[in-house]
Scaffold this motif. Structure first.
Motif, short mmCIF file in Angstrom:
data_model
loop_
_atom_site.label_atom_id
_atom_site.label_comp_id
_atom_site.label_asym_id
_atom_site.label_seq_id
_atom_site.Cartn_x
_atom_site.Cartn_y
_atom_site.Cartn_z
N ILE A 137 0.93 -1.01 0.20
CA ILE A 137 -0.04 0.16 0.05
C ILE A 137 0.91 1.92 -0.43
CG2 ILE A 137 -1.87 1.13 1.30
CD1 ILE A 137 -2.98 -1.37 2.26
N TRP A 138 2.13 0.95 1.02
CA TRP A 138 3.15 2.03 0.70
C TRP A 138 3.78 3.04 -0.52
CZ3 TRP A 138 6.50 1.69 5.57
CH2 TRP A 138 6.23 2.20 6.66
N LEU A 139 3.85 1.53 -1.47
CA LEU A 139 4.60 1.75 -2.40
C LEU A 139 3.21 2.69 -3.63
CD1 LEU A 139 6.78 -1.97 -3.15
CD2 LEU A 139 7.59 1.23 -3.19
N MET A 140 2.00 1.79 -3.34
CA MET A 140 0.93 2.23 -4.24
C MET A 140 0.29 3.70 -3.98
SD MET A 140 -0.09 -0.03 -6.42
CE MET A 140 1.50 -0.45 -6.59
N ILE A 141 0.66 4.55 -2.65
CA ILE A 141 0.55 5.25 -2.63
C ILE A 141 1.53 6.38 -2.94
CG2 ILE A 141 0.32 7.35 -0.83
CD1 ILE A 141 -0.93 5.08 1.11
N ALA A 142 2.74 5.75 -2.90
CA ALA A 142 4.19 6.62 -3.83
C ALA A 142 4.04 6.36 -5.03
CB ALA A 142 5.40 6.34 -3.08
N TRP A 143 3.38 5.39 -5.59
CA TRP A 143 3.19 5.68 -7.06
C TRP A 143 2.47 6.65 -7.13
CZ3 TRP A 143 -1.22 4.02 -9.83
CH2 TRP A 143 -0.67 3.78 -11.30
N TRP A 144 1.66 6.36 -6.73
CA TRP A 144 -0.19 7.57 -7.27
C TRP A 144 0.82 8.95 -7.27
CZ3 TRP A 144 -3.10 8.12 -10.76
CH2 TRP A 144 -4.01 8.33 -10.94
N THR A 145 1.79 8.90 -6.38
CA THR A 145 2.36 10.42 -5.18
C THR A 145 2.37 10.80 -7.43
OG1 THR A 145 1.77 9.73 -3.25
CG2 THR A 145 3.33 12.00 -4.59
N GLY A 146 3.62 9.86 -7.53
CA GLY A 146 5.10 10.79 -8.73
C GLY A 146 3.39 10.42 -10.00
N GLY A 147 2.90 9.93 -10.59
CA GLY A 147 1.83 9.83 -11.01
C GLY A 147 1.26 11.10 -11.61
N ALA A 148 0.63 11.50 -10.16
CA ALA A 148 0.43 12.57 -10.23
C ALA A 148 0.37 14.04 -10.44
CB ALA A 148 -1.01 12.49 -8.82
N TRP A 149 2.29 13.94 -10.17
CA TRP A 149 2.52 14.69 -10.81
C TRP A 149 3.03 15.17 -11.61
CZ3 TRP A 149 4.92 19.24 -8.62
CH2 TRP A 149 5.93 19.71 -9.27
N VAL A 150 3.22 13.94 -12.41
CA VAL A 150 3.88 14.26 -14.12
C VAL A 150 2.69 14.73 -15.06
CG1 VAL A 150 5.53 12.96 -14.13
CG2 VAL A 150 3.35 11.76 -14.43
N LEU A 151 1.13 13.94 -14.44
CA LEU A 151 -0.16 14.39 -14.81
C LEU A 151 -0.43 16.95 -14.94
CD1 LEU A 151 -2.65 12.45 -12.91
CD2 LEU A 151 -1.65 12.07 -15.32
N TYR A 152 0.35 17.18 -14.39
CA TYR A 152 0.05 18.55 -14.49
C TYR A 152 0.90 19.03 -15.76
CZ TYR A 152 -1.67 18.74 -9.56
OH TYR A 152 -2.66 18.98 -8.71
N PHE A 153 1.39 17.75 -16.36
CA PHE A 153 2.54 18.25 -17.43
C PHE A 153 1.95 17.92 -18.82
CE2 PHE A 153 5.06 18.75 -13.81
CZ PHE A 153 5.68 19.76 -14.24
#
Length: 466
Positions: A137-153
């Motif tokens: 679950i930690w990795l999934m949260i971290a993965w979505w955190t990184g994924g959300a960041w690139v969605l701003y670009f």
């Protein structure tokens, strides 16, 4: 330990609001018209601009970003002047994500005692299942955190599909990987070590605070001499002084950075208020008034010891100055936005040669012009030269003068495509027989033929001089 109370509720509310904004903002749509992105918040590298709902920021308007950074830094100073490390305890991304990771850990492995017991027991099916689930679950949260960041670009729905189907650019996968690793490491493993050892703000904050800033404070005037509950009751029965602190250490156990607030202000304290909730819970259970630990100042403790009333000075010179700076910069940015120009012109004089003498004795100067059109449609402009003697002529390489321009030597019409810039080379010819100084002030004027908006840029016309 599991902490409950008003400050814990405030932290949960801030966590859900801030993470909700971060994760879901890229999916908000905003209609800007045809051929323009409809993502509300977007940093568009392809078009070289940023979008924030109704705002559109061009590279030439980087001063907006500078203004926002100044406001953010002064707001940080203001929060510090009001309540110390208020940012660290409630709003810092490290705190927010650490709280989320810690909540996941508590839900899977239990409270502090159960986690300690689980760590000590040998590896078995239960331990593997709990540890594996937590880290997944930690990795999934971290993965979505990184994924959300690139969605701003990039366009968020499109990029999500491309990422899922393996069609996205390699840079997107690389950045998601980097941010996944850093989020998982910092929030899951390093946690408070980031606040204590890596973050420079505690050192800066300590130099900026003053004696009237509210900080999480142990009110030793009321808590000392401390002692266990039975011991305190015994001392009171004997007519001896006894403080309200029963030495339960719950404030210490609740602190995410391991600070014993009863030892006074410490650099490691992030002012999150969890020790206040823990202490208030205990005080309620033992029938004593809450507030043994609270946001307070050492000045007020000294005043209470003297029998004087506590004084709280939230409005004082530094808070007024910080607020005024924020208001002033915000006001300037709002004024600039309301009076924002939709066109721009930049002029660069040729350096080599500075001028060229013509066969008729006149002189020619060359200029590199860059015309900017921020409108979402092609726009027609009139370019002219001012400040030169009668008989001066203007030419733009590759553009023929229209019938209307033929009657005006220093004027020429041209157009710029929608939402773009156009670079042209302009040539200015001085009349023959006119004596000019070595550097004559002149200017280029650009007029929007539809709106009438005018942009004037000053420069110089070079000549040999006398």
């Amino acid at each position: 330990m599991e902490v409950k109370g008003r400050f814990r509720k405030i932290k949960w509310a801030i966590l859900f609001i801030t993470l909700g904004i971060y994760y879901f903002t890229p999916f908000i749509r905003w209609d800007r018209g045809p051929l323009l992105p409809d993502q509300a918040v977007l940093v568009d590298f392809e078009r070289k601009r940023g979008y924030f709902f109704f705002l559109e920021i061009w590279p030439q308007e980087v001063y907006y970003l500078a203004g926002l950074l100044i406001i953010a830094s002064v707001a940080l100073f203001l929060m510090n002047a009001i309540a110390g490390r208020l940012w660290c305890g409630y709003l810092c991304p490290q705190t927010v994500w650490t709280d989320l990771f810690f909540r996941v850990e508590s839900m899977i492995e239990g409270d502090r005692r159960k986690r300690i017991a689980l760590d000590k027991q040998p590896w078995n099916a239960e331990k593997i299942l709990k540890k594996g689930t937590k880290h997944f679950i930690w990795l999934m949260i971290a993965w979505w955190t990184g994924g959300a960041w690139v969605l701003y670009f990039a366009d968020a729905p499109t990029l999500v599909y491309d990422l899922a189907t393996g069609q996205a650019a390699m840079s997107a996968y690389v950045w998601i990987g980097i941010l996944t690793f850093t989020t998982y490491s910092l929030a899951g493993h390093m946690r408070e070590q980031v606040c204590v050892y890596m973050c420079p703000w505690p050192r800066i904050q300590a130099a900026l605070t003053d004696e009237h800033a509210l900080n999480v404070t142990y009110r030793y005037d009321r808590g000392e001499p401390r002692g266990h509950l039975k011991e305190s009751k015994k001392r009171l029965a004997e007519g001896l002084p006894a403080g309200d602190c029963i030495d339960c250490n719950q404030c210490f156990y609740a602190c995410p950075t391991g600070v014993d607030i009863r030892k006074g202000a410490q650099l490691d304290c992030i002012q999150c208020g969890l020790c206040i909730d823990a202490c208030d819970t205990i005080m309620t259970k033992v029938g004593k008034p809450t507030g043994l630990i609270a946001y307070d100042t050492d000045i007020n403790i000294e005043r209470r010891e003297k029998g004087e009333e506590a004084v709280y000075r939230l409005i004082r010179p530094r808070t007024v100055i910080y607020t005024a700076i924020i208001a002033a910069i915000a006001g300037v940015m709002l004024y600039m936005q309301l009076n924002r120009s939709m066109t721009d012109l930049s002029v660069v004089h040729d350096r080599n040669p500075l001028y060229v003498q013509q066969s008729d004795g006149g002189f020619r100067n060359g200029y590199a012009l860059r015309l900017l059109n921020k409108h979402n449609k092609e726009q027609a402009f009139t370019l002219s030269v001012e400040g030169m003697p009668t008989g001066t002529t203007l030419e733009v390489v590759g553009i023929h003068k229209s019938a209307a321009d033929l009657t005006k030597d220093t004027q020429i019409s041209l157009s710029v495509d929608a939402d773009t810039t156009r670079s042209v080379r302009a040539l200015v010819f001085s009349p023959a027989g006119v004596e000019l100084p070595s550097s004559k002030p002149m200017s280029f004027k650009l007029i929007d033929s539809e709106t009438g908006e005018t942009t004037v840029v000053s420069d110089f016309f070079r000549a040999p001089g006398k």
